[in-house]
Scaffold this active site. Structure first.
Site: not given
Ligand code: HPA
Ligand code: ZN
Length: 339
Positions: A18, A20, A198, A201, A279-280
């Site tokens: 996961h 991005h 997703h 969340e 994630d980011d």
């Protein structure tokens, strides 16, 4: 934390499921690409941009994340961004990555789909050649946009069908339930693509249920809201549906107030196939090992949990059986040697 456990977390072989890729764009690279492409940014400096990274919820992050991605114009831009991420992942002993990308963020600005996927894919090939790191791409649909635009994006993508293995669903969750994309996912399923979304969340546990029932996803991204629904937890455990949990993201986006309140330990102890991911990472304060270390610092997680997280990460990966088995043997070999 105990130095031995820290070492184990840092050195253990792992997969990241996961991430991005646009969320790996560091402020320094945003400024370098802006300069290279003659894009004027609404921030005076790297420091000014970084200081804007104070988020209150998912949307407050997404607004800045889409603005940051506006410096990406050419194939080398996408390559450089991806290669920078892969080098950090390699440093973290990541052996396999499944990377999300958001084509609509770029095609809406006039950047060709071929430019986006070409640069990202070429970096994955180089990482395989340089480090033996395996990787694959998952194309995400932006859920705040209409179903018709997701269908149009899928059409754009079909000439590159050999370059991605699956589709996902990201962006603003609340008010955009998975079932908005039932028909798009049905088409992707018919094409033999892997499916993830997703869910849970910021949104409710119900979105996890409809992602499973209506979209037929194989993994849930985030999914931390599942503990609201005991029947759903029982199902996730029985089916061993993996959750790609992102601890630092959840703190930065105020899903949990502090890491001490995060439910990662509760998920694992309930028997859920949780994994840890970044994630980011450029926006949330750290790559994969930083996420593991932050969670293990704050919660009474043990070496046994580390072992399960490493195992879960490969077990949940979309890898051919023989490659998956080889990685799982690497995990077992690592944990049988380590104290
Ligand atoms: N949630 C939803 N969409 C996203 C995220 C996220 O954490 N990161 C990038 N797009
Ligand atoms: Zn995400």
């Amino acid at each position: 934390m105990d130095a031995t456990l820290r070492n184990t977390l840092e050195q253990m072989p792992k997969a990241e499921l996961h991430i991005h890729i646009e969320g790996s764009l560091e402020p320094e690279l945003i400024f370098a690409l802006a300069r290279r492409n003659g894009v004027v940014l609404p921030y005076a400096s790297v420091e000014a941009l970084r200081s804007a990274y104070a988020f209150t919820n998912l949307q407050s992050f997404l607004d800045i994340y889409y603005a940051g991605a506006s410096v990406l114009l050419t194939e080398p831009d996408f390559y450089d961004m991806t290669m920078a991420y892969l080098a950090r992942a390699h440093d973290d002993h990541v052996r396999h990555v499944e990377i999300f990308f958001d084509p609509q963020t770029h095609t809406a600005r006039g950047v060709a789909f071929a430019t986006v996927i070409g640069g990202i894919y070429r970096a994955l090939q180089d990482a395989r050649a340089q480090w033996g790191m395996s990787g694959a791409l998952i194309m995400c649909f932006l859920r705040h946009l209409p179903e018709a635009e997701a269908f149009a994006t899928l059409e754009d993508a079909l000439p590159y069908r050999d370059k991605f293995i699956g589709v996902g669903l990201d962006s603003s969750e609340r008010g955009h339930p998975p079932e908005k994309f039932t028909r798009v996912f049905a088409r992707c399923r018919a094409l033999g693509l892997h499916l993830v979304a997703h869910a849970g969340e910021e949104g409710p546990a119900q979105y996890i249920t409809t992602a499973l029932d209506d979209l037929h996803v194989e993994r849930i991204d985030h999914g931390v809201a599942c503990l609201q629904d005991p029947a759903l937890v029982e199902r996730l455990v029985r089916q061993q549906t993996a959750l790609t949990v992102c601890p630092l993201s959840n703190i930065k986006l105020c899903v949990f107030e502090r890491m001490e309140n995060h439910n990662l330990l509760a998920l694992l102890d309930a028997g859920i196939a949780a994994t840890v991911n970044s994630d980011d990472p450029a926006y949330f304060g750290g790559y994969l090992n930083a996420n593991l270390l932050a969670a293990f610092e704050a919660l009474p997680l043990t070496r046994e949990h580390a072992h399960r997280l490493a195992r879960n990460s490969f077990a949940a990966a979309f890898l051919p059986p023989a490659e998956k088995a080889a990685y799982l043997r690497e995990v077992e070999a690592f944990f049988s040697q380590q104290p």
